[in-house]
Design an enzyme around this catalytic site. Structure first.
Site, mmCIF file in Angstrom:
data_model
loop_
_atom_site.group_PDB
_atom_site.id
_atom_site.type_symbol
_atom_site.label_atom_id
_atom_site.label_comp_id
_atom_site.label_asym_id
_atom_site.label_seq_id
_atom_site.Cartn_x
_atom_site.Cartn_y
_atom_site.Cartn_z
ATOM 1 N N SER A 1 35.015 45.244 57.300
ATOM 2 C CA SER A 1 34.325 44.034 57.172
ATOM 3 C C SER A 1 33.549 43.515 58.398
ATOM 4 O O SER A 1 34.622 44.235 59.968
ATOM 5 C CB SER A 1 35.789 43.386 57.562
ATOM 6 O OG SER A 1 35.284 41.835 57.458
ATOM 7 N N LYS B 1 41.393 37.722 46.550
ATOM 8 C CA LYS B 1 41.438 35.823 45.797
ATOM 9 C C LYS B 1 41.537 36.084 45.138
ATOM 10 O O LYS B 1 42.020 34.279 44.988
ATOM 11 C CB LYS B 1 39.617 36.766 45.904
ATOM 12 C CG LYS B 1 38.744 36.808 47.075
ATOM 13 C CD LYS B 1 37.481 36.971 46.926
ATOM 14 C CE LYS B 1 36.304 37.726 47.849
ATOM 15 N NZ LYS B 1 35.020 37.383 47.524
ATOM 16 N N ASP C 1 32.279 31.192 48.845
ATOM 17 C CA ASP C 1 30.914 32.292 48.115
ATOM 18 C C ASP C 1 29.323 31.981 47.848
ATOM 19 O O ASP C 1 28.784 32.368 47.598
ATOM 20 C CB ASP C 1 31.605 33.208 47.344
ATOM 21 C CG ASP C 1 32.424 34.153 47.957
ATOM 22 O OD1 ASP C 1 32.161 34.346 48.983
ATOM 23 O OD2 ASP C 1 33.755 34.743 47.304
ATOM 24 N N ALA D 1 30.269 39.636 34.312
ATOM 25 C CA ALA D 1 31.318 38.082 33.881
ATOM 26 C C ALA D 1 32.863 38.150 34.569
ATOM 27 O O ALA D 1 33.212 37.947 33.938
ATOM 28 C CB ALA D 1 30.991 38.205 32.861
ATOM 29 N N GLY D 2 32.364 38.929 36.183
ATOM 30 C CA GLY D 2 33.409 39.601 36.544
ATOM 31 C C GLY D 2 33.990 38.409 37.611
ATOM 32 O O GLY D 2 32.582 37.307 37.887
ATOM 33 N N GLY D 3 34.734 38.902 38.688
ATOM 34 C CA GLY D 3 34.946 37.470 39.474
ATOM 35 C C GLY D 3 34.163 37.613 40.400
ATOM 36 O O GLY D 3 33.806 35.883 41.183
ATOM 37 N N ALA D 4 32.862 38.243 40.916
ATOM 38 C CA ALA D 4 31.916 37.819 41.843
ATOM 39 C C ALA D 4 30.305 36.533 40.698
ATOM 40 O O ALA D 4 30.198 36.002 41.827
ATOM 41 C CB ALA D 4 30.834 38.774 41.630
ATOM 42 N N TYR E 1 25.547 45.045 48.973
ATOM 43 C CA TYR E 1 24.061 44.955 50.636
ATOM 44 C C TYR E 1 24.699 46.015 51.324
ATOM 45 O O TYR E 1 25.808 46.856 50.921
ATOM 46 C CB TYR E 1 25.182 44.082 51.835
ATOM 47 C CG TYR E 1 25.900 43.754 52.684
ATOM 48 C CD1 TYR E 1 27.003 42.902 51.942
ATOM 49 C CD2 TYR E 1 26.334 44.165 54.046
ATOM 50 C CE1 TYR E 1 27.952 42.915 52.515
ATOM 51 C CE2 TYR E 1 27.528 44.815 54.125
ATOM 52 C CZ TYR E 1 28.717 43.545 53.155
ATOM 53 O OH TYR E 1 29.849 43.567 53.307
HETATM 54 P P1 ATR Z 1 34.140 41.653 40.646
HETATM 55 O O1 ATR Z 1 35.343 40.665 41.230
HETATM 56 O O2 ATR Z 1 32.585 42.650 41.451
HETATM 57 O O3 ATR Z 1 32.966 40.265 40.022
HETATM 58 P P2 ATR Z 1 35.397 42.247 38.592
HETATM 59 O O4 ATR Z 1 35.689 41.256 37.440
HETATM 60 O O5 ATR Z 1 35.483 44.284 37.682
HETATM 61 O O6 ATR Z 1 34.364 43.123 39.641
HETATM 62 O O7 ATR Z 1 34.028 43.032 37.168
HETATM 63 C C1 ATR Z 1 32.720 43.554 37.645
HETATM 64 C C2 ATR Z 1 32.225 43.422 36.635
HETATM 65 O O8 ATR Z 1 30.869 43.725 36.815
HETATM 66 C C3 ATR Z 1 32.227 43.340 34.832
HETATM 67 O O9 ATR Z 1 30.767 42.023 34.450
HETATM 68 C C4 ATR Z 1 31.663 44.679 34.430
HETATM 69 O O10 ATR Z 1 30.922 44.587 32.893
HETATM 70 P P3 ATR Z 1 32.335 44.764 32.129
HETATM 71 O O11 ATR Z 1 32.644 43.217 31.846
HETATM 72 O O12 ATR Z 1 31.554 45.187 30.876
HETATM 73 O O13 ATR Z 1 33.336 45.510 32.278
HETATM 74 C C5 ATR Z 1 30.028 45.082 35.788
HETATM 75 N N1 ATR Z 1 30.417 45.843 35.539
HETATM 76 C C6 ATR Z 1 30.834 46.958 36.365
HETATM 77 N N2 ATR Z 1 29.974 48.891 36.233
HETATM 78 C C7 ATR Z 1 29.579 48.273 35.453
HETATM 79 C C8 ATR Z 1 28.411 48.922 34.600
HETATM 80 N N3 ATR Z 1 28.462 50.478 35.154
HETATM 81 N N4 ATR Z 1 27.161 48.540 34.127
HETATM 82 C C9 ATR Z 1 27.077 46.965 33.878
HETATM 83 N N5 ATR Z 1 27.847 46.619 34.202
HETATM 84 C C10 ATR Z 1 28.985 46.773 34.888
#
Ligand code: ATR
Length: 283
Positions: A15, A69, A105, A131-134, A230
């Site tokens: 961190s 989070k 964020d 479409a995940g948390g970020a 980053y």
């Molecule tokens: P975070 O909290 O970092 O967003 P997460 O909730 O696990 O982590 O979400 C990861 C995101 O990256 C998702 O949108 C995932 O796509 P899927 O919903 O299809 O799983 C995307 N992701 C991860 N690896 C990927 C890859 N190799 N190609 C395309 N999308 C990817």
């Protein structure tokens, strides 16, 4: 007595937050301490409570990073609208009898875009990848800036469609969150023939070294491509450079989200440029 702050995560050794907040504190003359705390995966709440109870000086707040989070969201006894929309909390403030949860964020991303990169989201066509948390964390702050379009595209189409619908139907109606544009959700194949002014990679593909199957046309003329990861050149950044986009990584977002947390806690907004420069030298 020195006010105490900390960042909780697992892992946490990497961190940069203690360094960033030490630089902010020195710059603004604030008397604070800020430490990194490794919490057990099933011990987040216990670690936070131990931090509140321990030590000399008042525990005033904390940052929260992966994987806590969502748990921080549940631990908070009160949450801001942007934390509600994000479904996650990265900034806690300890007040008498209350734990206030916020999420800085999205504000950090928007500030980095506007102030450091000269890329105001207002009036731009934005493509958000993932479409995940970020991704979820930045949707509302981006919508509030007034883009002409916000498309959420994800490897798994249903997740993007669900997320877009959720924002279109519910969060856009939160008090103070009136937004003009409804986000659209789709799979990567839906991007064929589409062009954007700002493309933000919020997938975790950059961490695993994977390449996204994006059509090159998404990077429109004078496009800015923003990678939330980053400290490394990801496949997304290479794709964007190939398509002649202007490329930025997520270091600025990291510093700006920290500045926003510092402002919430201390009521003083630090200058981020010298901190960003100091970090960029070593990253
Ligand atoms: P975070 O909290 O970092 O967003 P997460 O909730 O696990 O982590 O979400 C990861 C995101 O990256 C998702 O949108 C995932 O796509 P899927 O919903 O299809 O799983 C995307 N992701 C991860 N690896 C990927 C890859 N190799 N190609 C395309 N999308 C990817």
């Amino acid at each position: 007595m020195t006010d105490r702050y900390a960042v909780f995560g697992n892992p946490i050794g990497h961190s940069k937050s203690p360094r960033i907040h030490a630089l902010f504190a020195a710059q603004t003359g604030q008397d604070i301490s800020y430490q990194a705390i490794l919490a057990e995966r099933d011990g987040f709440a216990a670690a936070v409570n131990a931090f509140i109870d321990a030590g000399e000086g008042l525990a005033r707040g904390a940052n929260v990073t992966v994987p806590f989070k969502e748990e921080a969201f549940r631990l908070a006894t009160r949450r801001t609208a942007r934390a509600e929309a994000a479904g996650a909390v990265n900034t806690l403030s300890f007040e008498a009898g209350a734990i206030v949860g916020d999420n800085t964020d999205g504000a950090g991303l928007v500030r980095d875009l506007k102030n450091n990169l000269g890329c105001d989201p207002a009036g731009r066509r934005i493509l958000l990848l993932g479409a995940g948390g970020a991704a979820r964390g930045v949707i509302l702050p981006l919508l509030l800036e007034g883009p002409t379009e916000l498309v959420i595209a994800n490897r798994t189409e249903e997740t993007a469609a669900r997320l877009a619908l959720e924002f279109a139907n519910s969060f856009a109606r939160l008090p103070g969150c009136a937004v003009g544009v409804k986000p659209d959700g789709m799979g990567f194949q839906g991007l064929a023939g589409r062009q954007f002014d700002l493309v933000i990679n919020a997938t975790s593909a950059g961490l695993s070294g994977d390449t996204l199957s994006l059509p090159a046309c998404v990077f429109g003329p004078r496009c800015v491509a923003y990678e939330m990861v980053y400290g490394r050149e990801t496949a997304f950044m290479a794709q964007a450079r190939e398509a002649r986009a202007r490329v930025a990584d997520g270091l600025g977002m990291l510093v700006e989200q920290a500045a926003e947390a510092f402002f919430i806690w201390r009521g003083v907004r630090p200058h981020t440029a010298p901190v960003l420069a100091a970090l960029a030298k070593v990253s």
